[in-house]
Design a protein around this motif. Sequence first.
Motif, mmCIF file in Angstrom:
data_model
loop_
_atom_site.group_PDB
_atom_site.id
_atom_site.type_symbol
_atom_site.label_atom_id
_atom_site.label_comp_id
_atom_site.label_asym_id
_atom_site.label_seq_id
_atom_site.Cartn_x
_atom_site.Cartn_y
_atom_site.Cartn_z
ATOM 1 N N GLY A 114 0.828 -1.198 0.000
ATOM 2 C CA GLY A 114 0.000 0.000 0.000
ATOM 3 C C GLY A 114 0.860 1.245 0.000
ATOM 4 N N GLY A 115 0.210 2.387 -0.118
ATOM 5 C CA GLY A 115 0.927 3.652 -0.123
ATOM 6 C C GLY A 115 -0.034 4.789 -0.371
ATOM 7 N N GLY A 116 0.504 5.879 -0.906
ATOM 8 C CA GLY A 116 -0.327 7.030 -1.227
ATOM 9 C C GLY A 116 -0.184 8.182 -0.264
ATOM 10 N N LYS A 117 0.419 7.935 0.900
ATOM 11 C CA LYS A 117 0.689 8.984 1.882
ATOM 12 C C LYS A 117 2.139 8.873 2.307
ATOM 13 C CE LYS A 117 -3.963 8.921 3.951
ATOM 14 N NZ LYS A 117 -4.724 8.731 5.221
ATOM 15 N N HIS A 118 2.656 9.949 2.908
ATOM 16 C CA HIS A 118 4.014 9.874 3.422
ATOM 17 C C HIS A 118 4.057 8.933 4.622
ATOM 18 C CE1 HIS A 118 7.789 11.236 5.400
ATOM 19 N NE2 HIS A 118 8.184 11.319 4.141
ATOM 20 N N GLU A 119 5.210 8.322 4.822
ATOM 21 C CA GLU A 119 5.373 7.353 5.904
ATOM 22 C C GLU A 119 5.023 7.953 7.261
ATOM 23 O OE1 GLU A 119 7.502 5.812 2.445
ATOM 24 O OE2 GLU A 119 7.348 7.800 3.379
ATOM 25 N N SER A 120 5.351 9.212 7.485
ATOM 26 C CA SER A 120 5.074 9.837 8.779
ATOM 27 C C SER A 120 3.578 9.879 9.064
ATOM 28 C CB SER A 120 5.656 11.255 8.820
ATOM 29 O OG SER A 120 5.121 12.058 7.777
ATOM 30 N N ALA A 121 2.769 10.154 8.046
ATOM 31 C CA ALA A 121 1.317 10.191 8.230
ATOM 32 C C ALA A 121 0.759 8.791 8.467
ATOM 33 C CB ALA A 121 0.644 10.819 7.011
ATOM 34 N N ARG A 122 1.263 7.813 7.728
ATOM 35 C CA ARG A 122 0.760 6.452 7.887
ATOM 36 C C ARG A 122 1.077 5.875 9.265
ATOM 37 N NH1 ARG A 122 -0.234 3.034 3.781
ATOM 38 N NH2 ARG A 122 -1.317 1.893 5.427
ATOM 39 N N SER A 127 5.292 0.925 -8.293
ATOM 40 C CA SER A 127 5.651 0.658 -6.898
ATOM 41 C C SER A 127 5.134 -0.672 -6.376
ATOM 42 C CB SER A 127 5.143 1.783 -5.981
ATOM 43 O OG SER A 127 3.734 1.747 -5.865
ATOM 44 N N ASN A 128 4.193 -1.306 -7.072
ATOM 45 C CA ASN A 128 3.799 -2.668 -6.672
ATOM 46 C C ASN A 128 3.016 -3.342 -7.776
ATOM 47 O OD1 ASN A 128 0.831 -3.347 -5.960
ATOM 48 N ND2 ASN A 128 1.037 -1.327 -5.036
ATOM 49 N N ILE A 144 9.057 8.385 -14.940
ATOM 50 C CA ILE A 144 7.632 8.236 -14.633
ATOM 51 C C ILE A 144 7.503 7.311 -13.437
ATOM 52 C CG2 ILE A 144 5.374 7.498 -15.494
ATOM 53 C CD1 ILE A 144 6.666 7.711 -18.363
ATOM 54 N N PHE A 145 6.814 7.764 -12.399
ATOM 55 C CA PHE A 145 6.607 6.946 -11.205
ATOM 56 C C PHE A 145 5.115 6.727 -10.974
ATOM 57 C CE2 PHE A 145 10.733 8.918 -10.275
ATOM 58 C CZ PHE A 145 11.468 7.825 -9.806
ATOM 59 N N VAL A 146 4.688 5.471 -10.932
ATOM 60 C CA VAL A 146 3.339 5.142 -10.473
ATOM 61 C C VAL A 146 3.478 4.851 -8.983
ATOM 62 C CG1 VAL A 146 1.319 3.673 -10.775
ATOM 63 C CG2 VAL A 146 2.771 4.214 -12.745
ATOM 64 N N PHE A 147 3.204 5.852 -8.167
ATOM 65 C CA PHE A 147 3.418 5.747 -6.726
ATOM 66 C C PHE A 147 2.344 4.899 -6.053
ATOM 67 C CE2 PHE A 147 6.970 8.385 -6.451
ATOM 68 C CZ PHE A 147 7.266 8.753 -5.149
ATOM 69 N N ASN A 148 1.111 4.992 -6.546
ATOM 70 C CA ASN A 148 -0.029 4.366 -5.882
ATOM 71 C C ASN A 148 -1.076 4.067 -6.946
ATOM 72 O OD1 ASN A 148 -2.709 5.199 -3.764
ATOM 73 N ND2 ASN A 148 -1.266 3.584 -3.244
ATOM 74 N N ASP A 149 -2.149 3.392 -6.579
ATOM 75 C CA ASP A 149 -3.185 3.039 -7.536
ATOM 76 C C ASP A 149 -3.737 4.305 -8.204
ATOM 77 O OD1 ASP A 149 -2.686 0.782 -6.098
ATOM 78 O OD2 ASP A 149 -4.770 0.302 -5.660
ATOM 79 N N PRO A 150 -3.639 4.439 -9.530
ATOM 80 C CA PRO A 150 -4.205 5.616 -10.206
ATOM 81 C C PRO A 150 -5.718 5.680 -10.037
ATOM 82 C CG PRO A 150 -2.590 4.560 -11.607
ATOM 83 C CD PRO A 150 -2.829 3.625 -10.455
ATOM 84 N N ARG A 151 -6.233 6.902 -9.933
ATOM 85 C CA ARG A 151 -7.679 7.105 -9.805
ATOM 86 C C ARG A 151 -8.325 7.327 -11.168
ATOM 87 N NH1 ARG A 151 -5.473 5.686 -5.322
ATOM 88 N NH2 ARG A 151 -6.297 6.525 -3.365
ATOM 89 N N ASP A 152 -7.585 7.920 -12.084
ATOM 90 C CA ASP A 152 -8.091 8.198 -13.428
ATOM 91 C C ASP A 152 -7.242 7.405 -14.416
ATOM 92 O OD1 ASP A 152 -9.009 9.206 -15.803
ATOM 93 O OD2 ASP A 152 -8.667 11.316 -15.310
ATOM 94 N N HIS A 200 6.162 2.514 -2.092
ATOM 95 C CA HIS A 200 7.039 3.476 -2.763
ATOM 96 C C HIS A 200 8.186 3.958 -1.892
ATOM 97 C CE1 HIS A 200 4.480 6.307 -0.546
ATOM 98 N NE2 HIS A 200 3.434 5.897 -1.238
ATOM 99 N N THR A 201 8.333 3.450 -0.670
ATOM 100 C CA THR A 201 9.438 3.887 0.189
ATOM 101 C C THR A 201 10.811 3.726 -0.485
ATOM 102 O OG1 THR A 201 8.135 3.299 2.153
ATOM 103 C CG2 THR A 201 10.483 3.673 2.473
ATOM 104 N N PRO A 202 11.089 2.605 -1.177
ATOM 105 C CA PRO A 202 12.410 2.470 -1.812
ATOM 106 C C PRO A 202 12.705 3.497 -2.899
ATOM 107 C CG PRO A 202 11.396 0.318 -1.542
ATOM 108 C CD PRO A 202 10.337 1.335 -1.237
ATOM 109 N N PHE A 203 11.689 4.226 -3.374
ATOM 110 C CA PHE A 203 11.952 5.274 -4.361
ATOM 111 C C PHE A 203 12.856 6.374 -3.793
ATOM 112 C CE2 PHE A 203 7.761 4.449 -6.885
ATOM 113 C CZ PHE A 203 8.391 3.441 -7.593
ATOM 114 N N LYS A 204 12.931 6.451 -2.471
ATOM 115 C CA LYS A 204 13.820 7.431 -1.849
ATOM 116 C C LYS A 204 15.251 7.282 -2.376
ATOM 117 C CE LYS A 204 11.439 7.569 2.661
ATOM 118 N NZ LYS A 204 11.613 7.294 4.115
#
Length: 389
Positions: free
Chosen positions: A65-73, A241-242, A186-194, A94-98
């Motif tokens: 999962g993902g979509g938010k910064h680690e601190s918020a999660r 990212s997954n 190009i990074f797909v960080f999380n599930d696209p909405r559109d 997406h944490t390893p993208f760092k």
Amino acid sequence: MAPSAEYRSGGPRYLSSRIDDLPGFAFAFDIDGVLLRSSGIIAGAPEALALLHRNNIPFILLTNGGGKHESARVHELSKKLGVPITEENFVQSHTPFKELVEGSEAIEGLKDKTVLVTGGDGDKCRKVAEMYGFKNVVIPGDILMEYPTIWPFNQIFSDYYHKSTRPLPRQVDPTNPSTSLKIDAIFVFNDPRDWALDSQIILDLLLSKDGVIGTYSEKNGDPTLPNNGWQQDNQPALFFSNPDLFWATSYHLPRLGQGGFQASLQGVWDATTNNATLSRTVIGKPFAHTYRYAERVLNKHRAQLLGESIRGASELRRVFMVGDNPESDIRGANEYDSPNGTEWTSVLVSKTGVYRAGMEPKYKPQVIVDDVLAAVKWALKEEGWDWVE
């Protein structure tokens, strides 16, 4: 224990004191379908984590999962699950993208490059990427709002995009590529909405010359070039990212995840290029890159947790990977070859996530249990830790 063995959860128990016995093992937990289902807590999850926390047994949360910064999660998860979780024991897709911000000897850093980030709600993933250190981040909505003709059905999401878009760092002018908007990755960080807009813009970039929006490479389809010329003209690298095709939500059947979008984009690419190879990088479970990253995080967290006492402790011998998805959690743990010699043991939960009891898992776990609490109890029993009522 045989791969088909089952161990069902019983009443609450607690570990006896093991002052002189530092754990040479640890846990990695998936989140969706193991600890939470949608936003709801799965029964036994707080008890399982509290049991480990009380006994200084290291664990990390390892999620696709993902979509938010680690601190918020970790703030949200700590409140829900009742145990302290920090960025030091949390890895999302997406944490390893760092690692791509500064780059390495093998990969040029993208810190000062312009990257396209897609997925997630609004521009939350853009903000995550910026918190990682990427300085120039564009989202598909930015492009659509300034150039609505790029997608003929732009009016459908116009109100949604107006709330989260920014001016582009450069204009889109394919007649003057040297001053036009150029995307370097190009990074797909999380599930696209559109899916439609994101697919169109990603495809445009994969067919472009040098990643310049609105251009079309003259090498595309050239049979004298490798891959018939496709992706042979300095197009931006594509990262996912997954790969999860499905994930567990509040609906009673699994829902399509980022892997569904990836499969859809692959189909469009195949139809466009007559089945040319699509070059891309996919991380997340089950891929070894993510497990290596997670093991480094886990070892660092273990050292912090055990403090000075770790000097007398053995190396991390074993990690119990507890998950609900045979094709990501279980496959990844089974196939991962640790450079440190650490054994990863796969544990599949059967009543709370994607997998359902009675199905034949494509990738067989070491053990199948009812839920996460049963998983922890089985693992501790395997390690010879004592119980008291």
